[in-house]
Write an enzyme that holds these catalytic residues in place. Structure first.
Site, PDB file in Angstrom:
ATOM      1  N   CYS A 106      68.132   7.581 -69.689  1.00 18.69           N
ATOM      2  CA  CYS A 106      67.573   7.503 -71.045  1.00 18.69           C
ATOM      3  C   CYS A 106      67.470   8.870 -71.724  1.00 18.69           C
ATOM      4  CB  CYS A 106      66.220   6.811 -71.021  1.00 18.69           C
ATOM      5  SG  CYS A 106      66.305   5.178 -70.282  1.00 18.69           S
ATOM      6  N   HIS A 239      62.741   8.670 -77.538  1.00 19.07           N
ATOM      7  CA  HIS A 239      63.373   7.576 -76.804  1.00 19.07           C
ATOM      8  C   HIS A 239      62.539   6.313 -77.029  1.00 19.07           C
ATOM      9  CE1 HIS A 239      65.080   5.051 -73.843  1.00 19.07           C
ATOM     10  NE2 HIS A 239      64.130   5.189 -72.947  1.00 19.07           N
ATOM     11  N   ASN A 269      64.631  -1.306 -75.287  1.00 17.40           N
ATOM     12  CA  ASN A 269      65.026  -0.024 -74.713  1.00 17.40           C
ATOM     13  C   ASN A 269      66.535  -0.050 -74.455  1.00 17.40           C
ATOM     14  OD1 ASN A 269      65.512   2.186 -73.074  1.00 17.40           O
ATOM     15  ND2 ASN A 269      63.691   1.901 -71.805  1.00 17.40           N
TER      16      ASN A 269
HETATM   17  O1  UT7 Z   1      63.615   4.088 -70.413  1.00 16.10           O
HETATM   18  C1  UT7 Z   1      63.054   4.783 -69.351  1.00 16.10           C
HETATM   19  C2  UT7 Z   1      61.659   4.921 -69.537  1.00 16.10           C
HETATM   20  N1  UT7 Z   1      60.959   3.670 -69.209  1.00 16.10           N
HETATM   21  C3  UT7 Z   1      59.735   3.547 -69.643  1.00 16.10           C
HETATM   22  O2  UT7 Z   1      59.262   4.376 -70.358  1.00 16.10           O
HETATM   23  C4  UT7 Z   1      58.904   2.369 -69.176  1.00 16.10           C
HETATM   24  C5  UT7 Z   1      57.518   2.858 -68.848  1.00 16.10           C
HETATM   25  N2  UT7 Z   1      56.603   1.818 -68.443  1.00 16.10           N
HETATM   26  C6  UT7 Z   1      56.141   0.883 -69.303  1.00 16.10           C
HETATM   27  O3  UT7 Z   1      56.544   0.850 -70.446  1.00 16.10           O
HETATM   28  C7  UT7 Z   1      55.078  -0.073 -68.819  1.00 16.10           C
HETATM   29  O4  UT7 Z   1      54.602   0.356 -67.563  1.00 16.10           O
HETATM   30  C8  UT7 Z   1      55.562  -1.541 -68.717  1.00 16.10           C
HETATM   31  C9  UT7 Z   1      55.798  -2.093 -70.104  1.00 16.10           C
HETATM   32  C10 UT7 Z   1      56.850  -1.611 -67.915  1.00 16.10           C
HETATM   33  C11 UT7 Z   1      54.495  -2.396 -68.035  1.00 16.10           C
HETATM   34  O5  UT7 Z   1      53.282  -2.296 -68.738  1.00 16.10           O
HETATM   35  P1  UT7 Z   1      51.920  -2.059 -67.935  1.00 16.10           P
HETATM   36  O6  UT7 Z   1      50.846  -2.063 -68.927  1.00 16.10           O
HETATM   37  O7  UT7 Z   1      52.106  -0.827 -67.097  1.00 16.10           O
HETATM   38  O8  UT7 Z   1      51.815  -3.373 -67.065  1.00 16.10           O
HETATM   39  P2  UT7 Z   1      51.673  -3.502 -65.486  1.00 16.10           P
HETATM   40  O9  UT7 Z   1      52.961  -3.145 -64.815  1.00 16.10           O
HETATM   41  O10 UT7 Z   1      50.434  -2.814 -65.056  1.00 16.10           O
HETATM   42  O11 UT7 Z   1      51.452  -5.049 -65.334  1.00 16.10           O
HETATM   43  C12 UT7 Z   1      50.251  -5.671 -65.800  1.00 16.10           C
HETATM   44  C13 UT7 Z   1      50.303  -7.133 -65.492  1.00 16.10           C
HETATM   45  C14 UT7 Z   1      50.650  -7.451 -64.042  1.00 16.10           C
HETATM   46  O12 UT7 Z   1      49.884  -8.575 -63.648  1.00 16.10           O
HETATM   47  P3  UT7 Z   1      48.556  -8.394 -62.767  1.00 16.10           P
HETATM   48  O13 UT7 Z   1      49.019  -7.701 -61.521  1.00 16.10           O
HETATM   49  O14 UT7 Z   1      47.649  -7.525 -63.604  1.00 16.10           O
HETATM   50  O15 UT7 Z   1      48.081  -9.787 -62.584  1.00 16.10           O
HETATM   51  C15 UT7 Z   1      52.101  -7.840 -64.102  1.00 16.10           C
HETATM   52  O16 UT7 Z   1      52.472  -8.716 -63.069  1.00 16.10           O
HETATM   53  O17 UT7 Z   1      51.315  -7.759 -66.296  1.00 16.10           O
HETATM   54  C16 UT7 Z   1      52.167  -8.552 -65.433  1.00 16.10           C
HETATM   55  N3  UT7 Z   1      53.501  -8.561 -66.025  1.00 16.10           N
HETATM   56  C17 UT7 Z   1      53.900  -9.471 -66.925  1.00 16.10           C
HETATM   57  N4  UT7 Z   1      53.273 -10.538 -67.459  1.00 16.10           N
HETATM   58  C18 UT7 Z   1      53.963 -11.269 -68.361  1.00 16.10           C
HETATM   59  C19 UT7 Z   1      54.496  -7.665 -65.827  1.00 16.10           C
HETATM   60  N5  UT7 Z   1      55.563  -8.002 -66.592  1.00 16.10           N
HETATM   61  C20 UT7 Z   1      55.213  -9.118 -67.281  1.00 16.10           C
HETATM   62  C21 UT7 Z   1      55.887  -9.918 -68.220  1.00 16.10           C
HETATM   63  N6  UT7 Z   1      55.218 -10.978 -68.738  1.00 16.10           N
HETATM   64  N7  UT7 Z   1      57.142  -9.653 -68.655  1.00 16.10           N
END
Ligand code: UT7
Length: 312
Positions: A106, A239, A269
């Protein structure tokens, strides 16, 4: 962008039919993404890059024959080799100039722009075509809801020309390979087979944490190199991964969100394509105007990150 557009509702319905549960609410709240585009079967990064390149050449008033360097930033090349840049060169109907791909995921576009700028400054090139092109839909695991809702396909391109007035004021690039595992496609081709998993893996929270820190560092470093301050930034083109990362970077730099170009809502993205797509959108909509100071910032797998400050 390829024509096939999927809103969150479209994607949620498609995933539900395969037993994968997600929602428009979760995607919008956690990322800001509302839609993305996916390339049709048989459409490659070079095809999307070709369309973007043609549009960039028209916008710059430059003929393809006058291009003397092509750099394509991509992590989803058409083939293992040759480079997507070589394939693109042929599709543009030109030959002879040096062409190569840059693989910095990225951050690829800011890396590619920096390399093109350096080659122009040393006299190795005078009119460079710099492209970010991706078909990330090909490397997504549609059973993994934590990643498959985040990415899309697309391409953007710029023409960079030698000039007595510097356009690129400064660049600042970095990498730290100890973080390879937090964002990767670990598979590889060996003996006619794919060994390892050829689909994208990401530890979202680890990437998020690192991204927020390094984007601030890169912004400050590139400003210092150019002898400028935050107050000199007319536009930040970061980005486009997550609106929350963009908000956090803007806050740390004391920039209002009105100075931040945001297209993640419509593109998702698109990795190396995200910055040139956002730049294109802001230029064509009349947001970014001639003479304004623009900061581009990339961050991604590797871990790689960097910034380019330019006078548009
Ligand atoms: O391009 C390269 C750079 N990439 C990035 O910059 C990505 C950086 N990371 C992010 O943008 C975020 O970490 C994400 C958008 C990927 C995830 O957001 P988050 O707020 O960090 O969520 P999380 O991983 O802590 O997940 C929270 C909850 C989890 O459930 P529990 O364990 O709290 O019950 C996940 O299982 O959300 C759940 N979850 C979803 N729920 C519904 C994860 N993905 C999904 C989904 N739909 N698609």
């Amino acid at each position: 962008m390829p024509p096939h557009r999927l809103t969150n509702a479209d994607l949620v319905a498609e995933l539900a039919s395969q037993g994968v549960e997600t929602s428009d609410h979760w995607i919008v709240e956690r990322t800001g993404i509302r839609a993305r585009h996916f390339a049709a079967n048989g459409v490659f990064s070079s095809d999307l890059g070709l369309e973007a390149s043609r549009n960039a050449l028209v916008a710059a008033g430059v003929a393809a024959e006058d291009i003397d360097l092509i750099i394509v930033a991509t992590s989803t090349p058409d083939m293992v080799f040759p480079s997507t840049a070589a394939i693109l060169q042929h599709k543009l109907g030109i030959a002879g100039c040096p062409v190569f791909d840059v693989q910095a995921v990225c951050s690829g576009f800011v890396y590619a722009l920096t390399v093109a700028d350096a080659m122009i400054q040393t006299g190795s090139a005078s009119k460079a075509l710099v492209v970010g092109a991706e078909v990330f839909s090909r490397i997504l695991d549609f059973k993994d809801r934590t990643t498959c809702v985040l990415f899309g396909d697309g391409a953007g391109a710029v023409v960079l020309e030698a000039s007595r007035t510097p356009g690129i004021l400064a660049s600042d690039l970095h990498a730290d390979g100890k973080h390879v595992g937090i964002l990767c496609v670990p598979g590889h081709v060996s003996g006619g087979q794919i060994l390892g998993d050829p689909l994208l893996k990401m530890d979202g929270q680890a990437v998020f944490k690192l991204a927020v820190g390094v984007l601030e560092d890169a912004a400050r470093a590139v400003l210092a190199k150019a002898g400028k301050t935050e107050a000199d930034i007319d536009w930040l083109v970061p980005h486009q991964a997550n609106i929350r990362i963009m908000r956090s970077t803007a806050k740390k730099l004391a920039l209002p969100m009105s100075k931040v170009v945001v297209t993640v809502d419509q593109h998702g993205n698109t990795s190396a394509a995200s910055i040139p797509l956002a730049l294109d959108s802001a230029v064509r909509s009349g947001q970014i105007k001639k003479g304004e100071t623009v900061m581009l910032e990339g961050v991604g797998g590797g871990f790689t990150w960097g910034a380019v400050l330019l006078n548009f």
